[in-house]
Design a protein around this motif. Structure first.
Motif, PDB file in Angstrom:
ATOM      1  N   LEU A  98       0.822  -1.211   0.000  1.00  0.00           N
ATOM      2  CA  LEU A  98       0.000   0.000   0.000  1.00  0.00           C
ATOM      3  C   LEU A  98       0.853   1.258   0.000  1.00  0.00           C
ATOM      4  O   LEU A  98       0.558   2.229  -0.701  1.00  0.00           O
ATOM      5  CB  LEU A  98      -0.938  -0.012   1.209  1.00  0.00           C
ATOM      6  N   VAL A  99       1.920   1.259   0.793  1.00  0.00           N
ATOM      7  CA  VAL A  99       2.816   2.418   0.859  1.00  0.00           C
ATOM      8  C   VAL A  99       3.818   2.385  -0.280  1.00  0.00           C
ATOM      9  O   VAL A  99       4.168   3.418  -0.864  1.00  0.00           O
ATOM     10  CB  VAL A  99       3.537   2.465   2.222  1.00  0.00           C
ATOM     11  N   GLY A 100       4.273   1.190  -0.614  1.00  0.00           N
ATOM     12  CA  GLY A 100       5.226   1.052  -1.709  1.00  0.00           C
ATOM     13  C   GLY A 100       6.646   1.252  -1.252  1.00  0.00           C
ATOM     14  O   GLY A 100       6.918   1.699  -0.131  1.00  0.00           O
ATOM     15  N   PRO A 101       7.617   0.925  -2.107  1.00  0.00           N
ATOM     16  CA  PRO A 101       9.030   1.065  -1.745  1.00  0.00           C
ATOM     17  C   PRO A 101       9.423   2.534  -1.626  1.00  0.00           C
ATOM     18  O   PRO A 101       9.094   3.345  -2.491  1.00  0.00           O
ATOM     19  CB  PRO A 101       9.761   0.372  -2.889  1.00  0.00           C
ATOM     20  N   LEU A 102      10.122   2.849  -0.553  1.00  0.00           N
ATOM     21  CA  LEU A 102      10.616   4.214  -0.348  1.00  0.00           C
ATOM     22  C   LEU A 102      12.079   4.334  -0.748  1.00  0.00           C
ATOM     23  O   LEU A 102      12.604   5.434  -0.876  1.00  0.00           O
ATOM     24  CB  LEU A 102      10.445   4.614   1.122  1.00  0.00           C
ATOM     25  N   ASP A 103      12.729   3.186  -0.938  1.00  0.00           N
ATOM     26  CA  ASP A 103      14.135   3.152  -1.331  1.00  0.00           C
ATOM     27  C   ASP A 103      14.245   3.381  -2.839  1.00  0.00           C
ATOM     28  O   ASP A 103      13.684   2.612  -3.628  1.00  0.00           O
ATOM     29  CB  ASP A 103      14.734   1.794  -0.950  1.00  0.00           C
ATOM     30  N   PRO A 104      14.963   4.421  -3.280  1.00  0.00           N
ATOM     31  CA  PRO A 104      15.047   4.695  -4.717  1.00  0.00           C
ATOM     32  C   PRO A 104      16.046   3.814  -5.463  1.00  0.00           C
ATOM     33  O   PRO A 104      16.260   4.003  -6.657  1.00  0.00           O
ATOM     34  CB  PRO A 104      15.494   6.162  -4.751  1.00  0.00           C
ATOM     35  N   ALA A 105      16.673   2.869  -4.776  1.00  0.00           N
ATOM     36  CA  ALA A 105      17.675   2.021  -5.432  1.00  0.00           C
ATOM     37  C   ALA A 105      17.074   1.305  -6.629  1.00  0.00           C
ATOM     38  O   ALA A 105      15.902   0.895  -6.601  1.00  0.00           O
ATOM     39  CB  ALA A 105      18.227   0.995  -4.440  1.00  0.00           C
ATOM     40  N   PRO A 106      17.833   1.129  -7.703  1.00  0.00           N
ATOM     41  CA  PRO A 106      17.329   0.434  -8.892  1.00  0.00           C
ATOM     42  C   PRO A 106      16.875  -0.984  -8.551  1.00  0.00           C
ATOM     43  O   PRO A 106      17.455  -1.654  -7.703  1.00  0.00           O
ATOM     44  CB  PRO A 106      18.537   0.417  -9.830  1.00  0.00           C
ATOM     45  N   ARG A 107      15.842  -1.425  -9.219  1.00  0.00           N
ATOM     46  CA  ARG A 107      15.330  -2.767  -9.003  1.00  0.00           C
ATOM     47  C   ARG A 107      16.053  -3.753  -9.903  1.00  0.00           C
ATOM     48  O   ARG A 107      16.253  -3.483 -11.084  1.00  0.00           O
ATOM     49  CB  ARG A 107      13.832  -2.806  -9.290  1.00  0.00           C
ATOM     50  N   PRO A 108      16.423  -4.905  -9.370  1.00  0.00           N
ATOM     51  CA  PRO A 108      17.061  -5.925 -10.221  1.00  0.00           C
ATOM     52  C   PRO A 108      16.101  -6.396 -11.306  1.00  0.00           C
ATOM     53  O   PRO A 108      14.878  -6.322 -11.149  1.00  0.00           O
ATOM     54  CB  PRO A 108      17.375  -7.051  -9.225  1.00  0.00           C
ATOM     55  N   PRO A 109      16.623  -6.907 -12.396  1.00  0.00           N
ATOM     56  CA  PRO A 109      15.762  -7.469 -13.448  1.00  0.00           C
ATOM     57  C   PRO A 109      14.860  -8.557 -12.875  1.00  0.00           C
ATOM     58  O   PRO A 109      15.294  -9.375 -12.065  1.00  0.00           O
ATOM     59  CB  PRO A 109      16.754  -8.035 -14.451  1.00  0.00           C
ATOM     60  N   GLY A 110      13.629  -8.549 -13.288  1.00  0.00           N
ATOM     61  CA  GLY A 110      12.681  -9.551 -12.833  1.00  0.00           C
ATOM     62  C   GLY A 110      11.892  -9.163 -11.610  1.00  0.00           C
ATOM     63  O   GLY A 110      10.927  -9.841 -11.246  1.00  0.00           O
ATOM     64  N   VAL A 111      12.290  -8.068 -10.936  1.00  0.00           N
ATOM     65  CA  VAL A 111      11.599  -7.626  -9.724  1.00  0.00           C
ATOM     66  C   VAL A 111      10.639  -6.494 -10.071  1.00  0.00           C
ATOM     67  O   VAL A 111      11.050  -5.460 -10.611  1.00  0.00           O
ATOM     68  CB  VAL A 111      12.594  -7.163  -8.641  1.00  0.00           C
ATOM     69  N   GLU A 112       9.372  -6.676  -9.760  1.00  0.00           N
ATOM     70  CA  GLU A 112       8.359  -5.643  -9.943  1.00  0.00           C
ATOM     71  C   GLU A 112       7.777  -5.312  -8.576  1.00  0.00           C
ATOM     72  O   GLU A 112       7.262  -6.187  -7.873  1.00  0.00           O
ATOM     73  CB  GLU A 112       7.238  -6.120 -10.871  1.00  0.00           C
ATOM     74  N   LEU A 113       7.870  -4.041  -8.177  1.00  0.00           N
ATOM     75  CA  LEU A 113       7.329  -3.588  -6.900  1.00  0.00           C
ATOM     76  C   LEU A 113       6.169  -2.647  -7.193  1.00  0.00           C
ATOM     77  O   LEU A 113       6.350  -1.552  -7.727  1.00  0.00           O
ATOM     78  CB  LEU A 113       8.411  -2.893  -6.072  1.00  0.00           C
ATOM     79  N   VAL A 114       4.973  -3.095  -6.833  1.00  0.00           N
ATOM     80  CA  VAL A 114       3.745  -2.391  -7.173  1.00  0.00           C
ATOM     81  C   VAL A 114       3.228  -1.652  -5.943  1.00  0.00           C
ATOM     82  O   VAL A 114       3.110  -2.240  -4.862  1.00  0.00           O
ATOM     83  CB  VAL A 114       2.670  -3.381  -7.663  1.00  0.00           C
ATOM     84  N   THR A 115       2.924  -0.368  -6.103  1.00  0.00           N
ATOM     85  CA  THR A 115       2.302   0.396  -5.030  1.00  0.00           C
ATOM     86  C   THR A 115       0.794   0.361  -5.244  1.00  0.00           C
ATOM     87  O   THR A 115       0.260   0.992  -6.158  1.00  0.00           O
ATOM     88  CB  THR A 115       2.800   1.849  -5.016  1.00  0.00           C
ATOM     89  N   ALA A 116       0.111  -0.417  -4.423  1.00  0.00           N
ATOM     90  CA  ALA A 116      -1.335  -0.602  -4.568  1.00  0.00           C
ATOM     91  C   ALA A 116      -1.868  -1.282  -3.317  1.00  0.00           C
ATOM     92  O   ALA A 116      -1.113  -1.886  -2.546  1.00  0.00           O
ATOM     93  CB  ALA A 116      -1.653  -1.453  -5.801  1.00  0.00           C
ATOM     94  N   SER A 117      -3.156  -1.178  -3.129  1.00  0.00           N
ATOM     95  CA  SER A 117      -3.810  -1.927  -2.065  1.00  0.00           C
ATOM     96  C   SER A 117      -3.917  -3.384  -2.474  1.00  0.00           C
ATOM     97  O   SER A 117      -4.417  -3.689  -3.572  1.00  0.00           O
ATOM     98  CB  SER A 117      -5.207  -1.361  -1.793  1.00  0.00           C
ATOM     99  N   VAL A 118      -3.472  -4.283  -1.618  1.00  0.00           N
ATOM    100  CA  VAL A 118      -3.563  -5.709  -1.975  1.00  0.00           C
ATOM    101  C   VAL A 118      -5.013  -6.170  -2.035  1.00  0.00           C
ATOM    102  O   VAL A 118      -5.314  -7.197  -2.650  1.00  0.00           O
ATOM    103  CB  VAL A 118      -2.757  -6.587  -0.990  1.00  0.00           C
ATOM    104  N   THR A 119      -5.929  -5.423  -1.419  1.00  0.00           N
ATOM    105  CA  THR A 119      -7.337  -5.802  -1.479  1.00  0.00           C
ATOM    106  C   THR A 119      -7.954  -5.493  -2.836  1.00  0.00           C
ATOM    107  O   THR A 119      -8.992  -6.059  -3.192  1.00  0.00           O
ATOM    108  CB  THR A 119      -8.148  -5.089  -0.378  1.00  0.00           C
ATOM    109  N   ASP A 120      -7.319  -4.594  -3.609  1.00  0.00           N
ATOM    110  CA  ASP A 120      -7.834  -4.230  -4.930  1.00  0.00           C
ATOM    111  C   ASP A 120      -7.012  -4.830  -6.068  1.00  0.00           C
ATOM    112  O   ASP A 120      -7.537  -5.051  -7.161  1.00  0.00           O
ATOM    113  CB  ASP A 120      -7.845  -2.704  -5.098  1.00  0.00           C
ATOM    114  N   TRP A 121      -5.744  -5.059  -5.829  1.00  0.00           N
ATOM    115  CA  TRP A 121      -4.837  -5.523  -6.878  1.00  0.00           C
ATOM    116  C   TRP A 121      -5.207  -6.935  -7.319  1.00  0.00           C
ATOM    117  O   TRP A 121      -5.597  -7.777  -6.512  1.00  0.00           O
ATOM    118  CB  TRP A 121      -3.408  -5.491  -6.350  1.00  0.00           C
TER     119      TRP A 121
END
Length: 238
Positions: A98-121
Motif C-alpha cells: 500500500l505504501v510502496g518502496p521508499l528506497d530509490p535504489a534500482p530494481r534488479p531485473p525480474g523484480v516488480e514492486l507495485v504500489t497498490a492496495s492488496v485488497t484491490d490488486w
C-alpha cells in the motif's frame, strides 16, 4: 476526505464498534504502515526465512527454471531483491504494498514492486510462492484476501501467511476464531498456532461461509505487540 459511513448491522445483529469499509480503512495510520517489512531481508535474524519457517529460495529453486514469487505487503521488497540475485534471470518476483518502496535504489531485473492496495490488486498470472508476512494483520477482509491468493497459486505452489485467529470476530464482538479456522482447514489450509502461520499447497477455488461486515482499526495490539485491525464477519447459513 471523511471516512465512508460504517456498514450497518443486519437485522438480528447486535451493534458493535464502529466498523469501516476497506476503502476508508486504507487511510488509517494503522493500515498505511510505512514500517511493514522495510528492513526485513531474505536471510538472517530479521528475515523472511525466519518468519516463514523455510527458505523461499529452496522452495523456488525446486519448482521450475522460471520460478515466480508474489509477496503481498512487501514493504521495500528487500527479500525479493536478494532472491533475484540468486535465481535465474527468468524468475518473476512481484511485490505489492500500500505504501510502496521508499528506497530509490534500482530494481534488479525480474523484480516488480507495485504500489497498490492488496485488497484491490489482481494478479495477472500464477505464482510458485505467495507470501504475506504479518500483512493480514492490517487488512479488513482477510478471508477474501486468502481466497483470492489461493486462486493465484501455480500447480504445487505454496501460500504462506501469518494469521491471527483472535482478529476475526462476529458483529457483536464475540470471537469467530473457531468457525473461521474450521472453515479454512476444511478448504485445505493448514494452521500452525505456535507461529501463527497459515499454509496452502496448490491452487483452488475457496469459498468460505462468512460475510464480511467491516473492520475496526482501533482494536489494539495483537500477538505481535503492534496495533492491528479486527475483521468482523457474519456466518452464512445454508
Amino acid at each position: 476526505m471523511p471516512p465512508a459511513p460504517a456498514p450497518q448491522p443486519a437485522v438480528g445483529e447486535a451493534a458493535g464498534p464502529r466498523l469501516l469499509p476497506d476503502d476508508a480503512l486504507q487511510s488509517c495510520t494503522v493500515v498505511a504502515n510505512n514500517t511493514m517489512n522495510r528492513e526485513r531481508g531474505l536471510h538472517g535474524v530479521n528475515s523472511y526465512t525466519r518468519e516463514l519457517g523455510f527458505d523461499p529460495l529452496d522452495h523456488l529453486s525446486a519448482r521450475s527454471a522460471s520460478p515466480s514469487w508474489l509477496d503481498l505487503c512487501s514493504g521495500e521488497g528487500r527479500a525479493l531483491r536478494a532472491a533475484a540475485a540468486r535465481l535465474p534471470a527468468s524468475a518473476v518476483l512481484t511485490g505489492v504494498d500500500l505504501v510502496g518502496p521508499l528506497d530509490p535504489a534500482p530494481r534488479p531485473p525480474g523484480v516488480e514492486l507495485v504500489t497498490a492496495s492488496v485488497t484491490d490488486w489482481e494478479a495477472a498470472r500464477t505464482y510458485d510462492l505467495i507470501t504475506c508476512v504479518h500483512g493480514l494483520h492490517y487488512l479488513g477482509d482477510q478471508l477474501r484476501m486468502l481466497t483470492r491468493a489461493a486462486s493465484w497459486l501455480a500447480p504445487d505452489g505454496l501460500l504462506a501467511a501469518h494469521f491471527d485467529p483472535d482478529s476475526v470476530r462476529r458483529p457483536d464482538g464475540s470471537p469467530a476464531s473457531r468457525p473461521v479456522l474450521a472453515a479454512l482447514r476444511a478448504a485445505g489450509f493448514a494452521y500452525d498456532p505456535r507461529h501463527h502461520r497459515l499454509t496452502l499447497r496448490g491452487p483452488r477455488a475457496v469459498r468460505l461461509p462468512f460475510r464480511y461486515v467491516g473492520a475496526d482499526p482501533a482494536a489494539g495490539p495483537n500477538y505481535t505487540g503492534q496495533p492491528a485491525v479486527a475483521s468482523y464477519y457474519t456466518p452464512l447459513t445454508s
